[in-house]
Design an enzyme around this catalytic site. Structure first.
Site, PDB file in Angstrom:
ATOM      1  N   CYS A  43     -17.325 -29.119  41.988  1.00 19.56           N
ATOM      2  CA  CYS A  43     -18.113 -29.145  40.758  1.00 19.56           C
ATOM      3  C   CYS A  43     -17.753 -27.915  39.925  1.00 19.56           C
ATOM      4  O   CYS A  43     -17.771 -26.795  40.436  1.00 19.56           O
ATOM      5  CB  CYS A  43     -19.605 -29.139  41.111  1.00 19.56           C
ATOM      6  SG  CYS A  43     -20.678 -28.962  39.677  1.00 19.56           S
ATOM      7  N   CYS A  46     -21.124 -25.555  39.846  1.00 17.69           N
ATOM      8  CA  CYS A  46     -21.715 -24.868  41.010  1.00 17.69           C
ATOM      9  C   CYS A  46     -20.775 -24.741  42.203  1.00 17.69           C
ATOM     10  O   CYS A  46     -21.135 -24.099  43.188  1.00 17.69           O
ATOM     11  CB  CYS A  46     -23.013 -25.557  41.432  1.00 17.69           C
ATOM     12  SG  CYS A  46     -22.742 -27.090  42.328  1.00 17.69           S
ATOM     13  N   CYS A  92     -23.694 -34.288  40.318  1.00 14.78           N
ATOM     14  CA  CYS A  92     -23.589 -33.333  41.428  1.00 14.78           C
ATOM     15  C   CYS A  92     -24.962 -33.179  42.061  1.00 14.78           C
ATOM     16  O   CYS A  92     -25.930 -32.875  41.369  1.00 14.78           O
ATOM     17  CB  CYS A  92     -23.094 -31.984  40.911  1.00 14.78           C
ATOM     18  SG  CYS A  92     -23.166 -30.677  42.149  1.00 14.78           S
ATOM     19  N   CYS A  95     -26.383 -29.228  41.694  1.00 17.38           N
ATOM     20  CA  CYS A  95     -26.835 -28.622  40.436  1.00 17.38           C
ATOM     21  C   CYS A  95     -27.264 -29.648  39.388  1.00 17.38           C
ATOM     22  O   CYS A  95     -27.787 -29.267  38.345  1.00 17.38           O
ATOM     23  CB  CYS A  95     -25.759 -27.707  39.873  1.00 17.38           C
ATOM     24  SG  CYS A  95     -24.357 -28.583  39.159  1.00 17.38           S
ATOM     25  N   CYS A 115     -15.114 -42.531  38.532  1.00 12.82           N
ATOM     26  CA  CYS A 115     -14.313 -42.155  37.375  1.00 12.82           C
ATOM     27  C   CYS A 115     -14.874 -40.824  36.874  1.00 12.82           C
ATOM     28  O   CYS A 115     -16.004 -40.763  36.388  1.00 12.82           O
ATOM     29  CB  CYS A 115     -14.481 -43.277  36.350  1.00 12.82           C
ATOM     30  SG  CYS A 115     -13.273 -43.295  35.070  1.00 12.82           S
TER      31      CYS A 115
HETATM   32 FE    FE Z   1     -22.738 -28.841  40.773  1.00 15.62          FE
END
Ligand code: FE
Length: 129
Positions: A43, A46, A92, A95, A115
């Site tokens: 990510c 984070c 995610c 976060c 995607c």
């Molecule tokens: Fe994240």
């Protein structure tokens, strides 16, 4: 709930637009689209481990595509009726940042196509042993 930008993280305005405001990068522009190196996609906000090069494939869609996340625990999905299109959003789980969308036209064995925007990711190259 709006995702919180991590402190000390340098994100571009384009990245913030995707991660925090569910934006989408133009197709065939992302830096990880043709990346074939072995490693882990994190990510961009984070650092949570999201996808592996082992599940990356060329979907022809113009965005990096994966047929499965690293773990179902690291990635959440949520119905998204934006613009009256029925899509499933990928988030995610750590976060809450927006990553992209998941569709059901992927390859076997899952038939899923995660995607994902390149701008929502950072790539960690696998170390050679
Ligand atoms: Fe994240």
């Amino acid at each position: 709930m709006k995702p919180k930008k991590e402190k000390n993280k340098k994100l571009s305005p384009e990245q913030c637009h995707i991660l925090m405001e569910k934006g989408t990068e133009p197709p065939f522009t992302g830096k990880y689209l043709y990346n074939k190196e072995k490693g882990i996609y994190l990510c961009a906000n984070c650092g949570n481990e999201l996808f592996s090069s082992n599940e990356k494939y060329d979907s022809g869609s113009g965005w990096p595509s994966f047929w499965n996340p690293i773990s179902k625990k690291n990635v959440k999905t949520k119905g998204d009726n934006a613009f009256l299109m029925n899509r499933t959003e990928i988030i995610c789980s750590k976060c809450g940042s927006h990553l992209g969308h998941v569709f059901d036209d992927g390859p076997k064995p899952t038939r899923l196509r995660y995607c994902v925007n390149s701008l929502a990711l950072n790539f960690k190259k696998e170390k050679k042993k």
